[in-house]
Write a protein that holds these residues in place. Structure first.
Motif, PDB file in Angstrom:
ATOM      1  N   VAL A 249      55.469  57.919  76.622  1.00  0.00           N
ATOM      2  CA  VAL A 249      55.834  57.082  75.468  1.00  0.00           C
ATOM      3  C   VAL A 249      56.259  57.988  74.404  1.00  0.00           C
ATOM      4  O   VAL A 249      55.400  58.944  73.856  1.00  0.00           O
ATOM      5  CB  VAL A 249      54.769  56.068  75.436  1.00  0.00           C
ATOM      6  CG1 VAL A 249      55.026  55.148  74.034  1.00  0.00           C
ATOM      7  CG2 VAL A 249      54.350  55.341  76.645  1.00  0.00           C
ATOM      8  N   GLN A 250      57.246  57.430  73.603  1.00  0.00           N
ATOM      9  CA  GLN A 250      57.840  58.251  72.362  1.00  0.00           C
ATOM     10  C   GLN A 250      58.113  57.463  71.104  1.00  0.00           C
ATOM     11  O   GLN A 250      58.571  56.221  71.764  1.00  0.00           O
ATOM     12  CB  GLN A 250      59.162  58.739  72.788  1.00  0.00           C
ATOM     13  CG  GLN A 250      59.939  59.804  71.711  1.00  0.00           C
ATOM     14  CD  GLN A 250      58.987  60.819  71.091  1.00  0.00           C
ATOM     15  OE1 GLN A 250      58.859  61.684  72.199  1.00  0.00           O
ATOM     16  NE2 GLN A 250      58.787  61.162  70.024  1.00  0.00           N
ATOM     17  N   ARG A 251      57.591  57.842  70.126  1.00  0.00           N
ATOM     18  CA  ARG A 251      57.727  56.733  68.840  1.00  0.00           C
ATOM     19  C   ARG A 251      59.092  56.964  68.381  1.00  0.00           C
ATOM     20  O   ARG A 251      59.659  58.096  68.652  1.00  0.00           O
ATOM     21  CB  ARG A 251      56.726  57.399  67.905  1.00  0.00           C
ATOM     22  CG  ARG A 251      56.857  56.598  66.642  1.00  0.00           C
ATOM     23  CD  ARG A 251      55.819  57.081  65.568  1.00  0.00           C
ATOM     24  NE  ARG A 251      55.872  56.534  64.236  1.00  0.00           N
ATOM     25  CZ  ARG A 251      56.244  57.398  63.318  1.00  0.00           C
ATOM     26  NH1 ARG A 251      56.490  58.670  63.546  1.00  0.00           N
ATOM     27  NH2 ARG A 251      56.462  56.879  62.013  1.00  0.00           N
ATOM     28  N   VAL A 252      59.732  55.892  68.052  1.00  0.00           N
ATOM     29  CA  VAL A 252      61.151  55.790  67.402  1.00  0.00           C
ATOM     30  C   VAL A 252      60.931  55.265  66.021  1.00  0.00           C
ATOM     31  O   VAL A 252      60.365  54.065  65.615  1.00  0.00           O
ATOM     32  CB  VAL A 252      61.706  54.803  68.307  1.00  0.00           C
ATOM     33  CG1 VAL A 252      63.301  54.770  67.715  1.00  0.00           C
ATOM     34  CG2 VAL A 252      62.088  55.342  69.822  1.00  0.00           C
ATOM     35  N   VAL A 253      61.730  56.163  64.988  1.00  0.00           N
ATOM     36  CA  VAL A 253      61.876  55.640  63.866  1.00  0.00           C
ATOM     37  C   VAL A 253      63.414  55.496  63.493  1.00  0.00           C
ATOM     38  O   VAL A 253      64.100  56.394  63.532  1.00  0.00           O
ATOM     39  CB  VAL A 253      61.131  56.789  62.795  1.00  0.00           C
ATOM     40  CG1 VAL A 253      61.325  56.396  61.247  1.00  0.00           C
ATOM     41  CG2 VAL A 253      59.716  56.893  63.448  1.00  0.00           C
ATOM     42  N   SER A 254      63.652  54.377  62.860  1.00  0.00           N
ATOM     43  CA  SER A 254      64.802  54.041  62.507  1.00  0.00           C
ATOM     44  C   SER A 254      65.479  54.887  61.253  1.00  0.00           C
ATOM     45  O   SER A 254      64.730  54.995  60.324  1.00  0.00           O
ATOM     46  CB  SER A 254      65.124  52.573  62.211  1.00  0.00           C
ATOM     47  OG  SER A 254      66.341  52.363  61.645  1.00  0.00           O
ATOM     48  N   PRO A 255      66.374  55.423  61.298  1.00  0.00           N
ATOM     49  CA  PRO A 255      67.020  56.482  60.133  1.00  0.00           C
ATOM     50  C   PRO A 255      67.248  55.778  58.866  1.00  0.00           C
ATOM     51  O   PRO A 255      67.003  56.138  57.903  1.00  0.00           O
ATOM     52  CB  PRO A 255      68.317  57.025  60.602  1.00  0.00           C
ATOM     53  CG  PRO A 255      68.734  56.241  61.758  1.00  0.00           C
ATOM     54  CD  PRO A 255      67.487  55.551  62.368  1.00  0.00           C
ATOM     55  N   GLY A 256      67.467  54.126  59.005  1.00  0.00           N
ATOM     56  CA  GLY A 256      67.849  53.677  57.999  1.00  0.00           C
ATOM     57  C   GLY A 256      66.393  52.865  57.495  1.00  0.00           C
ATOM     58  O   GLY A 256      66.385  51.974  56.307  1.00  0.00           O
TER      59      GLY A 256
END
Length: 93
Positions: free
Chosen positions: A12-19
């Motif tokens: 499982v990988q955390r995803v952070v939006s660039p915006g």
């Protein structure tokens, strides 16, 4: 595809939006790519503003299911009722 002993674990990988959008989570397969059907579902959960903790929890549970599918050589969209029963038995072990 490399032999099973050389495959990387599903994670499982955390995803952070660039915006600066909301945090989300995805499932990375043993091929180091997002698991597409799981990715679509988790992205949908984020779009409908489910808590990042909820999305992470679903990602962890789907990871467990995906590991089971890979271990049995099953395709996610062809799972039978009997195989779901095997999965629940597998969880109990």
């Amino acid at each position: 595809m490399p032999p099973p002993q050389w495959r990387r674990p599903v994670r499982v990988q955390r995803v952070v939006s660039p915006g600066g959008g909301p945090e989300s989570w995805t499932l990375i397969g043993s091929d180091l790519r997002p698991v597409e059907p799981v990715e679509r579902y988790l992205a949908w959960l984020s779009r409908i503003e489910r808590s990042p903790n909820t999305v992470r929890s679903y990602a962890q549970d789907l990871k467990t299911f995906w590991v089971f599918l890979e271990a049995r050589g099953l395709c996610w969209d062809r799972v039978t009722l009997e195989q779901v029963g095997e999965f629940t038995g597998w969880l109990r072990r």
